[in-house]
Write a protein that holds these residues in place. Structure first.
Motif, short mmCIF file in Angstrom:
data_model
loop_
_atom_site.label_atom_id
_atom_site.label_comp_id
_atom_site.label_asym_id
_atom_site.label_seq_id
_atom_site.Cartn_x
_atom_site.Cartn_y
_atom_site.Cartn_z
N MET A 1 18.78 -20.52 18.46
CA MET A 1 18.50 -19.08 18.50
C MET A 1 18.16 -18.63 17.09
SD MET A 1 22.27 -17.27 18.66
CE MET A 1 21.67 -15.77 17.86
N HIS A 2 17.53 -17.47 16.99
CA HIS A 2 17.15 -16.92 15.69
C HIS A 2 17.80 -15.56 15.50
CE1 HIS A 2 13.23 -19.51 15.53
NE2 HIS A 2 14.32 -20.19 15.22
N LEU A 3 18.23 -15.32 14.28
CA LEU A 3 18.88 -14.06 13.93
C LEU A 3 18.06 -13.37 12.86
CD1 LEU A 3 21.68 -12.69 14.71
CD2 LEU A 3 22.43 -13.45 12.44
N LEU A 4 17.60 -12.16 13.15
CA LEU A 4 16.87 -11.37 12.18
C LEU A 4 17.88 -10.66 11.28
CD1 LEU A 4 14.25 -9.94 14.66
CD2 LEU A 4 13.71 -11.41 12.70
N ALA A 5 17.76 -10.91 9.98
CA ALA A 5 18.66 -10.31 9.00
C ALA A 5 17.86 -9.32 8.17
CB ALA A 5 19.28 -11.38 8.11
N TYR A 6 18.28 -8.08 8.15
CA TYR A 6 17.55 -7.01 7.46
C TYR A 6 18.34 -6.47 6.27
CZ TYR A 6 14.85 -6.78 11.82
OH TYR A 6 14.08 -7.08 12.91
N LEU A 7 17.61 -6.21 5.19
CA LEU A 7 18.13 -5.42 4.07
C LEU A 7 19.43 -5.97 3.50
CD1 LEU A 7 17.26 -1.88 5.49
CD2 LEU A 7 16.01 -3.15 3.73
N PHE A 8 19.50 -7.29 3.37
CA PHE A 8 20.65 -7.92 2.73
C PHE A 8 20.32 -8.18 1.25
CE2 PHE A 8 18.03 -11.24 4.65
CZ PHE A 8 17.84 -12.12 3.61
N ASP A 9 21.36 -8.43 0.47
CA ASP A 9 21.19 -8.80 -0.93
C ASP A 9 20.74 -10.26 -0.98
OD1 ASP A 9 21.40 -9.55 -3.57
OD2 ASP A 9 23.49 -8.94 -3.80
N PRO A 10 19.51 -10.55 -1.39
CA PRO A 10 19.02 -11.94 -1.34
C PRO A 10 19.74 -12.87 -2.31
CG PRO A 10 17.47 -10.55 -2.51
CD PRO A 10 18.50 -9.62 -1.93
N ASP A 11 20.45 -12.31 -3.27
CA ASP A 11 21.14 -13.13 -4.27
C ASP A 11 22.62 -13.32 -3.96
OD1 ASP A 11 18.79 -13.41 -5.86
OD2 ASP A 11 19.13 -11.41 -6.66
N THR B 271 23.70 -2.05 3.24
CA THR B 271 24.17 -1.73 1.89
C THR B 271 23.68 -2.74 0.86
OG1 THR B 271 26.22 -2.98 2.25
CG2 THR B 271 26.27 -0.62 2.76
N GLY B 272 23.04 -3.82 1.33
CA GLY B 272 22.61 -4.86 0.40
C GLY B 272 21.28 -4.59 -0.26
N ALA B 273 20.40 -3.89 0.44
CA ALA B 273 19.09 -3.53 -0.07
C ALA B 273 18.61 -2.31 0.70
CB ALA B 273 18.10 -4.69 0.10
N PHE B 274 17.48 -1.76 0.26
CA PHE B 274 16.96 -0.55 0.89
C PHE B 274 15.47 -0.70 1.11
CE2 PHE B 274 20.67 0.54 -1.62
CZ PHE B 274 21.46 1.17 -0.67
N PRO B 275 14.91 -0.02 2.11
CA PRO B 275 13.47 -0.08 2.32
C PRO B 275 12.72 0.39 1.07
CG PRO B 275 14.56 0.98 4.17
CD PRO B 275 15.58 0.86 3.10
N PRO C 182 0.82 -1.21 0.00
CA PRO C 182 0.00 0.00 0.00
C PRO C 182 0.86 1.26 0.00
CG PRO C 182 -0.77 -1.56 1.65
CD PRO C 182 0.57 -2.04 1.19
N ALA C 183 0.28 2.33 -0.49
CA ALA C 183 1.04 3.58 -0.66
C ALA C 183 1.60 4.11 0.65
CB ALA C 183 0.14 4.63 -1.32
N GLN C 184 0.89 3.89 1.76
CA GLN C 184 1.30 4.49 3.03
C GLN C 184 2.31 3.65 3.80
OE1 GLN C 184 -1.60 3.08 2.29
NE2 GLN C 184 -2.85 2.61 4.12
N LEU C 185 2.70 2.48 3.25
CA LEU C 185 3.54 1.54 4.00
C LEU C 185 4.89 1.36 3.31
CD1 LEU C 185 3.37 -0.50 6.44
CD2 LEU C 185 2.82 -2.25 4.72
N THR C 186 5.95 1.27 4.12
CA THR C 186 7.29 0.96 3.63
C THR C 186 7.65 -0.46 4.05
OG1 THR C 186 8.08 3.25 3.62
CG2 THR C 186 9.74 1.53 3.83
N LEU C 187 8.20 -1.24 3.11
CA LEU C 187 8.58 -2.62 3.39
C LEU C 187 10.08 -2.72 3.59
CD1 LEU C 187 7.66 -5.63 3.56
CD2 LEU C 187 8.31 -5.81 1.15
N VAL C 188 10.48 -3.36 4.70
CA VAL C 188 11.87 -3.75 4.94
C VAL C 188 11.97 -5.24 4.64
CG1 VAL C 188 13.65 -4.05 6.70
CG2 VAL C 188 12.28 -1.96 6.66
N THR C 189 12.79 -5.59 3.67
CA THR C 189 12.96 -7.00 3.33
C THR C 189 13.96 -7.64 4.30
OG1 THR C 189 14.66 -6.38 1.72
CG2 THR C 189 12.42 -6.71 0.90
N GLY C 190 13.69 -8.90 4.64
CA GLY C 190 14.58 -9.58 5.58
C GLY C 190 14.24 -11.05 5.68
N ALA C 191 14.83 -11.70 6.67
CA ALA C 191 14.58 -13.11 6.95
C ALA C 191 14.98 -13.39 8.39
CB ALA C 191 15.36 -14.02 6.00
#
Length: 288
Positions: free
Chosen positions: A72-82, A274-278, A52-61
């Motif tokens: 344990m679990h590690l949240l990884a944000y804004l990395f290059d998925p490839d 540096t791998g991806a951006f919101p 939606p227009a009002q929402l920004t998505l942060v990609t992660g896993a």
């Protein structure tokens, strides 16, 4: 600004499709949401297409890790998925999910529970199968009242009677891989003792020395004393402090935006990546 940095879709063990998740996040008044499915980025494309227009998505896993015998679990944000190294490690974890789930089904059958692999596979559908799908099968059979009640020593908690191990990444290696892919690494729900054994603070300190960026403090599985302790630890170690819902749709009773991250912390996560951006929304379709 309302920011939720830990959610799951049907690409792993949530019940909302990625498109439904971002629409629901916007409806809940969120400005930023991170999609952090377990060991996969498969839901990102659908979420982006529906954003939606009002929402920004942060990609992660959310990466499955193990240190000194403790999960344990590690949240990884804004990395290059490839990026090849991190991609290969995620595939190792994903490939082990089906054999592990089948092993849990066999253990449950040995305990007299009439669960079948076909039932678990039906519940998982196209998602990466995991313990919550096995737990949902136990709920369907009336063995436990809720998914959370399946995560005990009697059933599926770490070391429980029906627990089965899977390939999990060494967290020190995971931090290195996430940074190598341009991402930011945050330790998810580090004091969630009801899930099983937790990582000691000495290990968190070593992870901080190895480059861990932050710890998730405001989480439904942390009581107030735990949150206060973790905030003090983060301050001592120079770690970022995040908060989030760990939303799984109807599989858990926590709502999107139940806990949120400070905008200044979010800005620092974005600055480090540096791998991806919101991705700001441009107006996704009204329906899936």
């Amino acid at each position: 600004m309302r920011i939720d940095l830990h959610t799951h879709s049907s690409a792993s063990d949530g019940t909302d499709t990625p498109a439904e998740l971002v629409r629901n996040a916007a409806a809940r008044g969120l400005d930023v949401v991170a999609l952090t499915d377990h060991d996969t980025t498969r839901g990102h494309a659908e979420a982006l297409a529906a954003l939606p227009a009002q929402l920004t998505l942060v990609t992660g896993a959310e990466l499955s890790c193990r240190v000194d015998g403790v999960s344990m679990h590690l949240l990884a944000y804004l990395f290059d998925p490839d990026e090849p190294a991190l991609f290969a490690e995620r595939e190792l974890v994903r490939d082990d999910r089906v054999p592990r789930a089948k092993a849990m089904v066999r253990k449950l059958q040995d305990l007299g529970v009439p669960v079948t692999w076909e039932q678990v596979a039906r519940i998982a559908g196209e998602a990466s199968v995991g313990r919550p799908h096995v737990a949902s099968a136990l709920v369907e059979l009336g063995v436990v009242p809720t998914v959370s009640d399946a995560f005990t020593e009697d059933w599926l908690a770490d070391g429980g009677r029906a627990y089965a191990e899977k390939h999990e990444t060494d967290p020190f290696e995971a931090v290195r891989l996430v940074h190598g892919a341009g991402g930011v690494a945050v330790f998810a729900h580090p004091a969630a003792a009801k899930r099983g054994r937790t990582v000691p603070e000495e290990t968190i300190a070593r992870l901080a020395e190895a480059g861990l960026d932050g710890i998730e403090v405001d989480h439904a599985d942390h009581d107030m004393p735990a949150r206060q302790r973790l905030r003090g630890l983060a301050a001592d170690l120079g770690l970022l402090v995040t908060g989030s819902s760990d939303y799984h749709g109807s599989r858990k009773d926590i709502a999107l935006g139940a806990h949120t991250t400070d905008p200044e912390v979010y800005a620092e996560i974005v600055r480090r990546a540096t791998g991806a951006f919101p991705v700001p929304g441009t107006g996704g379709p009204a329906t899936a």
